[in-house]
Enzyme design. Structure first.
Site, PDB file in Angstrom:
ATOM      1  N   ASP A 169       0.882  -1.220  -0.056  1.00 47.79           N
ATOM      2  CA  ASP A 169       0.059  -0.069  -0.079  1.00 47.79           C
ATOM      3  C   ASP A 169       0.981   1.332   0.082  1.00 47.79           C
ATOM      4  O   ASP A 169       1.383   1.544   0.871  1.00 47.79           O
ATOM      5  CB  ASP A 169      -1.039  -0.040   1.227  1.00 47.79           C
ATOM      6  CG  ASP A 169      -1.826   1.037   1.200  1.00 47.79           C
ATOM      7  OD1 ASP A 169      -1.712   2.067   0.449  1.00 47.79           O
ATOM      8  OD2 ASP A 169      -2.821   1.163   2.239  1.00 47.79           O
ATOM      9  N   THR A 211       1.219   5.052 -11.359  1.00 44.52           N
ATOM     10  CA  THR A 211       0.002   4.637 -10.498  1.00 44.52           C
ATOM     11  C   THR A 211      -0.670   5.925 -10.106  1.00 44.52           C
ATOM     12  O   THR A 211      -0.084   6.956  -9.951  1.00 44.52           O
ATOM     13  CB  THR A 211       0.499   3.740  -9.397  1.00 44.52           C
ATOM     14  OG1 THR A 211      -0.465   3.279  -8.699  1.00 44.52           O
ATOM     15  CG2 THR A 211       1.224   4.654  -8.356  1.00 44.52           C
ATOM     16  N   LYS A 232      -4.407  15.162 -18.981  1.00 46.86           N
ATOM     17  CA  LYS A 232      -4.758  16.128 -17.883  1.00 46.86           C
ATOM     18  C   LYS A 232      -4.091  16.835 -17.641  1.00 46.86           C
ATOM     19  O   LYS A 232      -4.117  18.063 -16.880  1.00 46.86           O
ATOM     20  CB  LYS A 232      -5.598  15.307 -16.843  1.00 46.86           C
ATOM     21  CG  LYS A 232      -6.708  14.646 -17.151  1.00 46.86           C
ATOM     22  CD  LYS A 232      -7.534  14.125 -15.923  1.00 46.86           C
ATOM     23  CE  LYS A 232      -6.873  12.988 -15.260  1.00 46.86           C
ATOM     24  NZ  LYS A 232      -6.449  11.781 -15.933  1.00 46.86           N
ATOM     25  N   TYR A 252      -1.185  15.814 -10.912  1.00 44.58           N
ATOM     26  CA  TYR A 252       0.144  15.290 -11.857  1.00 44.58           C
ATOM     27  C   TYR A 252       0.995  16.587 -11.208  1.00 44.58           C
ATOM     28  O   TYR A 252       2.240  16.139 -11.429  1.00 44.58           O
ATOM     29  CB  TYR A 252      -0.283  15.545 -13.276  1.00 44.58           C
ATOM     30  CG  TYR A 252      -0.939  14.545 -13.882  1.00 44.58           C
ATOM     31  CD1 TYR A 252      -1.139  13.145 -13.336  1.00 44.58           C
ATOM     32  CD2 TYR A 252      -1.746  14.739 -15.186  1.00 44.58           C
ATOM     33  CE1 TYR A 252      -1.854  12.161 -13.915  1.00 44.58           C
ATOM     34  CE2 TYR A 252      -2.452  13.704 -15.925  1.00 44.58           C
ATOM     35  CZ  TYR A 252      -2.478  12.511 -15.230  1.00 44.58           C
ATOM     36  OH  TYR A 252      -3.123  11.327 -15.820  1.00 44.58           O
ATOM     37  N   MET A 260      -8.090   2.246 -16.759  1.00 47.49           N
ATOM     38  CA  MET A 260      -7.997   3.104 -17.958  1.00 47.49           C
ATOM     39  C   MET A 260      -7.761   2.242 -19.264  1.00 47.49           C
ATOM     40  O   MET A 260      -7.162   2.948 -20.034  1.00 47.49           O
ATOM     41  CB  MET A 260      -6.787   4.155 -17.822  1.00 47.49           C
ATOM     42  CG  MET A 260      -6.946   4.826 -16.324  1.00 47.49           C
ATOM     43  SD  MET A 260      -5.330   5.586 -15.720  1.00 47.49           S
ATOM     44  CE  MET A 260      -5.806   7.050 -16.842  1.00 47.49           C
TER      45      MET A 260
END
Length: 348
Positions: free
Chosen positions: A45, A68, A108, A139, A174
């Site tokens: 995780d 990720t 994006k 991002y 995606m």
């Protein structure tokens, strides 16, 4: 010695060079049997600094590939969680002699996050020197984590901005190839028309995509060519198309007839609501692997791609000028992915 990798399907290891890719998606962590030979999968995780440190304590790393994200309900939370995962990972390897860190983000960067999507006038083709938009964007936060760690730890970095990614993986939220393959199979099973589900703008505008194989080549190139280091790059196949041209070609490959476009969007998330029993029937009829429909198809993400009301495509001049000349035929991106899904008994 093969690389030690925490693997994400958008990340390919570099043979003979220990590398670290990052994954936090539970469904993907279950697909170890799909990993290339020589890849070690570590499930961790990334949101937990302690867990990442414990998982990587005995792992020797020279290169890091981060591909990720975890979608959150707000962009503020997207920034907190996704920047935190990058920070935790780079903190865990801070004591090692890291040569290069590559971060995979996406378009994006130019179009804005979901909360402010396309609220600023788009200038196409997208070029790397375009300034950041005046909105929170995870991002940007991830980039800043890489930049800060690079300055402190002394490694080189690269940022890779693909468009819609096409390739073979199961469980990725995606993956348009798997989504359209499942859509076609359901249309064939139920007699529904295989109609382009997106907006008129996307149906008619110029667009591009990114094959998983070409981004793998791009990551390797940037990590091993000094001229490419400490740069951000667009990475797309290198050709352009319009969906009104591509859709019939995909229909032929998937064994359905392309329906006439009605002139308006018909989102897949609405069309495919309640189709789980139909999918289970298809799985049983064709002897497919028993993946639930939501592990194969990502209706919401393909709707986001195909429902845009803006033109969006990318310039590759920066990479070309630095020597990256790889090219990928976009029709074959889809058809090769369909072949792999069929061979693996994921699609009929």
């Amino acid at each position: 010695m093969g690389p030690d990798v925490i693997c994400h399907p958008r990340c390919r290891p570099v043979r003979g060079r220990p590398a670290l890719g990052a994954c936090s998606i539970p469904e993907i962590a279950k697909t170890e049997r799909d990993l290339p030979k020589g890849v070690k999968h570590v499930s961790v995780d990334l949101r937990s600094d302690e867990a990442v440190n414990a998982a990587l304590r005995r792992t020797k790393v020279t290169d890091v590939f981060i591909a990720t994200w975890l979608r959150q309900p707000t962009e503020a939370e997207n920034c907190r969680v996704n920047a935190g995962m990058v920070r935790n990972l780079l903190h865990a390897v801070a004591g090692q002699k890291i040569k290069h860190v590559a971060l995979v983000t996406g378009a994006k960067h130019y179009m804005g996050p979901f909360e402010a999507y396309a609220k600023t006038k788009m200038v196409t083709p997208f070029r790397e020197e375009q300034p950041r938009l005046p909105y929170q964007n995870f991002y940007y936060e991830q980039e800043d984590e890489v930049f800060a760690a690079a300055e402190k730890q002394g490694f080189s970095w690269s940022v890779h901005r693909p468009h819609t990614l096409i390739g073979y993986t199961v469980g990725n939220q995606m993956n348009m190839a798997a989504t359209l393959g499942a859509y076609a199979a359901i249309c064939k099973e139920t007699g529904r028309p295989f109609v382009f589900p997106g907006s008129p703008q996307q149906h008619d505008a110029v667009v591009d995509i990114t094959d998983g194989r070409i981004i793998a080549k791009h990551l390797l190139w940037a990590a091993t060519k000094p001229v490419a280091r400490n740069n951000a790059f667009n990475i797309v196949n290198g050709d352009l198309f319009r969906w009104n041209w591509m859709w019939p070609k995909l229909a032929d490959e998937l064994g359905v007839t392309a329906a006439e476009y009605p002139g308006h969007a018909q989102p897949l998330e609405q069309q495919m609501a309640g189709m789980e029993p139909v999918w289970d029937r298809i799985v049983a009829k064709h002897g497919l692997r028993k993946n639930p429909l939501n592990a194969v198809a990502s209706w919401w993400h393909s709707d986001a791609d195909l429902g845009r009301v803006i033109e969006n495509f990318n310039d590759m001049t920066k990479s070309r000028d630095m020597g990256f000349t790889a090219y990928q035929n976009s029709v074959r991106s889809f058809t090769d992915a369909f072949d792999m899904f069929r061979s693996a008994k994921v699609l009929p």
